[in-house]
Design an enzyme around this catalytic site. Sequence first.
Site, PDB file in Angstrom:
ATOM      1  N   ASP A   1       0.853  -1.202   0.000  1.00  0.00           N
ATOM      2  CA  ASP A   1       0.000   0.000   0.000  1.00  0.00           C
ATOM      3  C   ASP A   1       0.886   1.248   0.000  1.00  0.00           C
ATOM      4  O   ASP A   1       0.662   2.188  -0.771  1.00  0.00           O
ATOM      5  CB  ASP A   1      -0.907   0.030   1.243  1.00  0.00           C
ATOM      6  CG  ASP A   1      -2.083  -0.939   1.138  1.00  0.00           C
ATOM      7  OD1 ASP A   1      -2.372  -1.418   0.022  1.00  0.00           O
ATOM      8  OD2 ASP A   1      -2.714  -1.202   2.178  1.00  0.00           O
TER       9      ASP A   1
ATOM     10  N   ARG B   1       3.012   1.644  -3.273  1.00  0.00           N
ATOM     11  CA  ARG B   1       2.277   2.144  -4.454  1.00  0.00           C
ATOM     12  C   ARG B   1       2.261   3.672  -4.483  1.00  0.00           C
ATOM     13  O   ARG B   1       2.221   4.267  -5.563  1.00  0.00           O
ATOM     14  CB  ARG B   1       0.865   1.525  -4.467  1.00  0.00           C
ATOM     15  CG  ARG B   1       0.963   0.056  -4.845  1.00  0.00           C
ATOM     16  CD  ARG B   1      -0.273  -0.775  -4.582  1.00  0.00           C
ATOM     17  NE  ARG B   1       0.058  -2.182  -4.864  1.00  0.00           N
ATOM     18  CZ  ARG B   1      -0.682  -3.218  -4.510  1.00  0.00           C
ATOM     19  NH1 ARG B   1      -1.802  -3.035  -3.849  1.00  0.00           N
ATOM     20  NH2 ARG B   1      -0.289  -4.451  -4.817  1.00  0.00           N
TER      21      ARG B   1
ATOM     22  N   GLN C   1       5.373  12.360 -29.542  1.00  0.00           N
ATOM     23  CA  GLN C   1       4.652  12.888 -30.704  1.00  0.00           C
ATOM     24  C   GLN C   1       4.965  14.384 -30.899  1.00  0.00           C
ATOM     25  O   GLN C   1       5.152  14.828 -32.030  1.00  0.00           O
ATOM     26  CB  GLN C   1       3.147  12.664 -30.477  1.00  0.00           C
ATOM     27  CG  GLN C   1       2.338  12.576 -31.748  1.00  0.00           C
ATOM     28  CD  GLN C   1       2.675  11.349 -32.592  1.00  0.00           C
ATOM     29  OE1 GLN C   1       3.290  10.405 -32.114  1.00  0.00           O
ATOM     30  NE2 GLN C   1       2.297  11.385 -33.851  1.00  0.00           N
TER      31      GLN C   1
ATOM     32  N   GLY D   1       8.237  14.607 -32.473  1.00  0.00           N
ATOM     33  CA  GLY D   1       8.321  13.997 -33.796  1.00  0.00           C
ATOM     34  C   GLY D   1       9.497  13.018 -33.845  1.00  0.00           C
ATOM     35  O   GLY D   1       9.746  12.294 -32.874  1.00  0.00           O
TER      36      GLY D   1
ATOM     37  N   GLU E   1       4.938  -3.507  -8.393  1.00  0.00           N
ATOM     38  CA  GLU E   1       4.168  -3.230  -7.161  1.00  0.00           C
ATOM     39  C   GLU E   1       2.646  -3.304  -7.415  1.00  0.00           C
ATOM     40  O   GLU E   1       1.860  -2.546  -6.865  1.00  0.00           O
ATOM     41  CB  GLU E   1       4.606  -1.907  -6.536  1.00  0.00           C
ATOM     42  CG  GLU E   1       6.085  -1.986  -6.160  1.00  0.00           C
ATOM     43  CD  GLU E   1       6.550  -0.961  -5.179  1.00  0.00           C
ATOM     44  OE1 GLU E   1       5.757  -0.566  -4.318  1.00  0.00           O
ATOM     45  OE2 GLU E   1       7.724  -0.581  -5.268  1.00  0.00           O
TER      46      GLU E   1
ATOM     47  N   THR F   1       0.218  -4.664 -10.959  1.00  0.00           N
ATOM     48  CA  THR F   1      -0.114  -4.149 -12.301  1.00  0.00           C
ATOM     49  C   THR F   1      -1.349  -3.239 -12.221  1.00  0.00           C
ATOM     50  O   THR F   1      -2.075  -3.239 -11.213  1.00  0.00           O
ATOM     51  CB  THR F   1      -0.460  -5.331 -13.232  1.00  0.00           C
ATOM     52  OG1 THR F   1      -1.584  -6.021 -12.641  1.00  0.00           O
ATOM     53  CG2 THR F   1       0.700  -6.297 -13.400  1.00  0.00           C
TER      54      THR F   1
HETATM   55  N1  CAA Z   1      -3.784  -4.417   3.893  1.00  0.00           N
HETATM   56  C1  CAA Z   1      -4.036  -5.313   4.892  1.00  0.00           C
HETATM   57  N2  CAA Z   1      -4.586  -6.537   4.658  1.00  0.00           N
HETATM   58  C2  CAA Z   1      -4.905  -6.842   3.394  1.00  0.00           C
HETATM   59  C3  CAA Z   1      -4.666  -5.983   2.317  1.00  0.00           C
HETATM   60  C4  CAA Z   1      -4.099  -4.712   2.616  1.00  0.00           C
HETATM   61  N3  CAA Z   1      -3.849  -3.839   1.644  1.00  0.00           N
HETATM   62  N4  CAA Z   1      -5.060  -6.575   1.165  1.00  0.00           N
HETATM   63  C5  CAA Z   1      -5.542  -7.784   1.500  1.00  0.00           C
HETATM   64  N5  CAA Z   1      -5.440  -7.945   2.864  1.00  0.00           N
HETATM   65  C6  CAA Z   1      -5.890  -9.100   3.633  1.00  0.00           C
HETATM   66  C7  CAA Z   1      -7.387  -9.336   3.432  1.00  0.00           C
HETATM   67  O1  CAA Z   1      -8.154  -8.547   4.333  1.00  0.00           O
HETATM   68  C8  CAA Z   1      -7.494 -10.800   3.734  1.00  0.00           C
HETATM   69  O2  CAA Z   1      -7.447 -10.997   5.119  1.00  0.00           O
HETATM   70  P1  CAA Z   1      -8.422 -12.098   5.845  1.00  0.00           P
HETATM   71  O3  CAA Z   1      -8.123 -13.416   5.236  1.00  0.00           O
HETATM   72  O4  CAA Z   1      -8.035 -12.003   7.285  1.00  0.00           O
HETATM   73  O5  CAA Z   1      -9.827 -11.656   5.562  1.00  0.00           O
HETATM   74  C9  CAA Z   1      -6.201 -11.365   3.187  1.00  0.00           C
HETATM   75  O6  CAA Z   1      -5.274 -10.283   3.125  1.00  0.00           O
HETATM   76  C10 CAA Z   1      -6.327 -11.968   1.808  1.00  0.00           C
HETATM   77  O7  CAA Z   1      -6.920 -10.996   0.964  1.00  0.00           O
HETATM   78  P2  CAA Z   1      -7.423 -11.374  -0.494  1.00  0.00           P
HETATM   79  O8  CAA Z   1      -8.307 -12.572  -0.413  1.00  0.00           O
HETATM   80  O9  CAA Z   1      -7.952 -10.132  -1.100  1.00  0.00           O
HETATM   81  O10 CAA Z   1      -6.051 -11.809  -1.184  1.00  0.00           O
HETATM   82  P3  CAA Z   1      -5.768 -12.347  -2.665  1.00  0.00           P
HETATM   83  O11 CAA Z   1      -4.931 -13.552  -2.571  1.00  0.00           O
HETATM   84  O12 CAA Z   1      -7.046 -12.403  -3.440  1.00  0.00           O
HETATM   85  O13 CAA Z   1      -4.831 -11.187  -3.251  1.00  0.00           O
HETATM   86  C11 CAA Z   1      -4.284  -9.104  -4.281  1.00  0.00           C
HETATM   87  C12 CAA Z   1      -5.176  -9.854  -3.287  1.00  0.00           C
HETATM   88  C13 CAA Z   1      -4.687  -7.645  -4.128  1.00  0.00           C
HETATM   89  C14 CAA Z   1      -4.483  -9.569  -5.713  1.00  0.00           C
HETATM   90  C15 CAA Z   1      -2.799  -9.292  -3.869  1.00  0.00           C
HETATM   91  O14 CAA Z   1      -2.346 -10.595  -4.087  1.00  0.00           O
HETATM   92  C16 CAA Z   1      -1.860  -8.329  -4.583  1.00  0.00           C
HETATM   93  O15 CAA Z   1      -1.718  -7.171  -4.183  1.00  0.00           O
HETATM   94  N6  CAA Z   1      -1.184  -8.813  -5.658  1.00  0.00           N
HETATM   95  C17 CAA Z   1      -0.143  -8.023  -6.317  1.00  0.00           C
HETATM   96  C18 CAA Z   1       1.171  -8.273  -5.658  1.00  0.00           C
HETATM   97  C19 CAA Z   1       2.159  -7.216  -5.983  1.00  0.00           C
HETATM   98  O16 CAA Z   1       1.870  -6.027  -5.956  1.00  0.00           O
HETATM   99  N7  CAA Z   1       3.389  -7.651  -6.232  1.00  0.00           N
HETATM  100  C20 CAA Z   1       4.476  -6.748  -6.492  1.00  0.00           C
HETATM  101  C21 CAA Z   1       5.668  -7.211  -5.710  1.00  0.00           C
HETATM  102  S1  CAA Z   1       6.923  -6.023  -5.382  1.00  0.00           S
HETATM  103  C22 CAA Z   1       7.650  -5.690  -6.845  1.00  0.00           C
HETATM  104  O17 CAA Z   1       7.014  -5.306  -7.749  1.00  0.00           O
HETATM  105  C23 CAA Z   1       9.135  -5.896  -7.005  1.00  0.00           C
HETATM  106  C24 CAA Z   1       9.972  -4.784  -6.593  1.00  0.00           C
HETATM  107  O18 CAA Z   1      11.059  -4.976  -6.139  1.00  0.00           O
HETATM  108  C25 CAA Z   1       9.527  -3.354  -6.813  1.00  0.00           C
END
Ligand code: CAA
Length: 380
Positions: A240, A243, A336, A339, A363, A365
């Site tokens: 969070d 981002r 653009q 050019g 972080e 998509t």
């Molecule tokens: N804050 C706190 N808790 C959170 C949360 C947040 N932002 N988002 C989800 N949770 C919690 C939910 O409340 C839930 O908790 P409970 O089970 O207790 O209810 C739990 O996490 C699971 O939530 P979801 O069922 O929503 O999870 P999901 O498996 O469906 O995934 C997702 C959700 C948003 C798709 C997540 O997987 C995600 O953000 N994916 C993208 C990952 C990402 O950004 N990767 C980048 C890596 S870093 C990088 O890019 C490299 C670098 O070096 C820069």
Amino acid sequence: MHFDLTDEQKALRDMVRDFAEKELKPIAAELDEHHRYPADVVAKMGELGLMGVAFPPEYNGAGMDYVSYAIVVEELSYACAGTGVICSAHSSLACDPINKFGNEDQKKKYLSRMTTAEWLGCFCLSEPQAGSDASQQHTTAVKKGDKWILNGTKNFITNGREAKVAVVFAQTDKEKRHKGITAYILTPDMPGYSVGQVEDKMGIRASSTVQIVLEDCEVPEANQLGDVGQGFTIAMTTLDGGRIGIASQALGIARRALEESVAYSKERHAFGAPISRLQAIQWKIADMATEIDAARLLTHRAAWMKDNGMRFSQQAAMAKLFASETAMRATKEGIQVFGGYGYVREYPMERLFRDAKITEIYEGTSEIQRLVIAAAALKD
Ligand code: CAA
């Protein structure tokens, strides 16, 4: 309600702008061409407090707020987006979880050295088979005596080649899915830790992106970060904040594209006048300026919410989604405006375009940001 920065934030912005103009802008093209990590500039950023803006002074941080941090990343990225993400991945993804979830010993030992840039940090969540679906961790951690033994491969790790501290996520109980993930603080001197493939990237080439390979990597119990099973919450909470950093990086790229386009359109003549007099060019400039302003408002609002202890997951996702898509549109239209000159390396536009693309991917998509935004909007 007021939209102005504080005097302290303005002074910081002016200082970083001046630093980036003198130290980064002149070398950005060379860093890009040679895929070179700017170690000397990062050390100076550490001396100026830019690698620990939003962390407490007791751990050598500058003790400022997250809005200030967003300003720093935007200014660095304006000059060199690769250096912007070195700061962002280090601060948001490595320092922040240690500050938030680490114990006193961990903060003293690691955070105090990271905020000064003595030790660079990285964040190891993604894996070859776990990108957007971050809970599907294949890396395992098994407790043996007073150590954890980690096995697995982490992918696309920003700062991974230079990092002296890595925040790593691993599966400790597969049955429990996201509730069976635990976080750890690793260092490259731990037995079984190695840097794998170094990626040759399209953009942000001042920063390294590597694989981190863990083969029976021995991690002392004291390096567990947070509780067993808390890892997914740590990862999501950290992202969070991350981002907001990427939104700020995208803002810096977009603002540079706008300013380069404005300057060029005043110099370049066609049909007997500067092209800035042509409505076709003015409309592009107007759209860029409007979108950049909106992206900054979204980004600073999310940072302000973080500063004020509010839940800001949806607002950070909105800021990243809009700012990264703004950066893509601004750099595309900027080319653009230029050019043919926009397409050649002599001018910065093609680099800005290449740098902008990754902000829609890492972080989370743009598609993942939309999932996060929709989940909050549809919540009962
Ligand atoms: N804050 C706190 N808790 C959170 C949360 C947040 N932002 N988002 C989800 N949770 C919690 C939910 O409340 C839930 O908790 P409970 O089970 O207790 O209810 C739990 O996490 C699971 O939530 P979801 O069922 O929503 O999870 P999901 O498996 O469906 O995934 C997702 C959700 C948003 C798709 C997540 O997987 C995600 O953000 N994916 C993208 C990952 C990402 O950004 N990767 C980048 C890596 S870093 C990088 O890019 C490299 C670098 O070096 C820069």
